[in-house]
Design a protein around this motif. Structure first.
Motif, mmCIF file in Angstrom:
data_model
loop_
_atom_site.group_PDB
_atom_site.id
_atom_site.type_symbol
_atom_site.label_atom_id
_atom_site.label_comp_id
_atom_site.label_asym_id
_atom_site.label_seq_id
_atom_site.Cartn_x
_atom_site.Cartn_y
_atom_site.Cartn_z
ATOM 1 N N ILE A 79 -22.353 43.014 17.405
ATOM 2 C CA ILE A 79 -22.322 44.385 17.340
ATOM 3 C C ILE A 79 -21.800 44.987 18.650
ATOM 4 O O ILE A 79 -21.112 46.126 18.907
ATOM 5 C CB ILE A 79 -23.693 44.942 16.835
ATOM 6 N N VAL A 85 -21.684 55.834 14.346
ATOM 7 C CA VAL A 85 -22.068 55.044 15.542
ATOM 8 C C VAL A 85 -23.451 55.289 15.536
ATOM 9 O O VAL A 85 -24.347 54.206 15.565
ATOM 10 C CB VAL A 85 -21.542 55.403 16.881
ATOM 11 N N GLU A 90 -29.838 51.374 13.218
ATOM 12 C CA GLU A 90 -29.975 49.909 12.479
ATOM 13 C C GLU A 90 -30.181 48.517 13.175
ATOM 14 O O GLU A 90 -30.749 47.751 12.817
ATOM 15 C CB GLU A 90 -28.845 49.825 11.616
ATOM 16 N N GLU A 91 -29.439 48.830 14.359
ATOM 17 C CA GLU A 91 -29.530 47.531 15.397
ATOM 18 C C GLU A 91 -30.461 47.550 16.358
ATOM 19 O O GLU A 91 -30.738 46.843 17.266
ATOM 20 C CB GLU A 91 -28.116 47.406 15.876
ATOM 21 N N PHE A 124 -18.050 55.066 12.647
ATOM 22 C CA PHE A 124 -17.810 53.728 13.236
ATOM 23 C C PHE A 124 -16.459 52.933 12.989
ATOM 24 O O PHE A 124 -16.129 53.197 11.875
ATOM 25 C CB PHE A 124 -19.032 52.873 13.053
ATOM 26 N N ASP A 163 -16.508 50.176 10.594
ATOM 27 C CA ASP A 163 -17.025 50.642 9.177
ATOM 28 C C ASP A 163 -17.017 52.419 9.177
ATOM 29 O O ASP A 163 -18.126 52.765 9.430
ATOM 30 C CB ASP A 163 -18.246 49.920 8.820
ATOM 31 N N GLU A 223 -25.955 55.761 13.396
ATOM 32 C CA GLU A 223 -26.522 55.023 12.133
ATOM 33 C C GLU A 223 -26.664 53.533 12.532
ATOM 34 O O GLU A 223 -27.527 52.881 12.241
ATOM 35 C CB GLU A 223 -25.634 55.582 11.042
ATOM 36 N N VAL A 224 -25.584 53.082 13.194
ATOM 37 C CA VAL A 224 -25.414 51.469 13.563
ATOM 38 C C VAL A 224 -26.402 51.143 14.850
ATOM 39 O O VAL A 224 -27.114 50.295 14.394
ATOM 40 C CB VAL A 224 -23.793 51.253 13.830
#
Length: 222
Positions: A150, A196, A202-203, A188, A191, A198-199
């Motif tokens: 990522i 970004v 999540e990460e 993003f 996807d 939200e990514v």
């Protein structure tokens, strides 16, 4: 401690990412003094770097503009970890690709404990201690876990979407998603169904700052 140099040159394949251990130009650091707004505006115009990076450079060097930014000749004289100067590497690259190149600006970000640095260039052509490409990114981030794919994807996003600021989730969004320039609010690139921000949630990643270079970019110099 990881250290990256990233420098723009005029040739299409002339974007460099060097790893080295000393010499500081613009980097993420702890605030040391109040910044003179006039010097900040001047440094921003001359280098094209983000306000936060220019502010950090002036803070570190006590508002001394000459120390905060290096001339092209000074950049060429910086010595890399293998004993060569950036000027030497530039000359070798010119001889290899057969195109003229220049070194108008560069940036070094020094990673402090807990800060991860990810360097990426595109299209990537790895060489010893450096990679070349038309675009280059250095991404500074924090994460309690192990860096994964990522991190590289976020670098790809910066190259493709060209955000102007990192921003926060509480910052206002652009009315048109296609005109969004805040990193965390952009769709993003890998996807587009998620942002970004939200990514990152999540990460469990925090973006501290980023630098984006593009070969052939135009700089405004007073």
């Amino acid at each position: 401690m990881a250290t990256f140099w990233l420098a723009r040159t005029s040739a299409v394949q002339g974007l460099k990412v060097w790893q080295r251990q000393d010499q500081q130009l613009l980097h993420i650091c702890q605030s040391m003094s109040a910044v003179d707004k006039g010097q900040l505006a001047k440094l921003r115009k001359q280098t094209g770097f983000s306000i936060s990076n220019c502010k950090n450079a002036l803070e570190m060097h006590g508002n001394d503009f000459e120390k905060a930014v290096l001339s092209e000749e000074q950049l060429k004289n910086l010595v890399t970890s293998d004993g060569k100067t950036l000027g030497d590497l530039l000359a070798l690259t010119i001889g290899t690709i057969g195109e003229n190149m220049s070194l108008p600006r560069a940036v070094q970000i020094v990673g402090s404990p807990g800060l991860n640095l990810v360097g990426y260039s595109h299209p990537s052509a790895p060489e010893e201690n450096l990679t070349t490409g038309k675009f280059g990114v250095i991404l500074a981030l924090k994460t309690p876990g192990v860096l994964s794919e990522i991190a590289r994807q976020l670098c790809v996003h910066v190259i493709g979407m060209n955000p102007k600021t990192v921003g926060t989730l509480s910052d206002p969004k652009a009315d048109n998603p296609d005109e969004e320039t805040t990193f965390v609010h952009q769709e993003f690139l890998i996807d587009p169904t998620v942002t970004v921000g939200e990514v990152l949630q999540e990460e469990n990643i925090e973006i501290v700052d980023f630098i984006r270079f593009e070969s052939g970019e135009q700089l405004i110099v007073n």
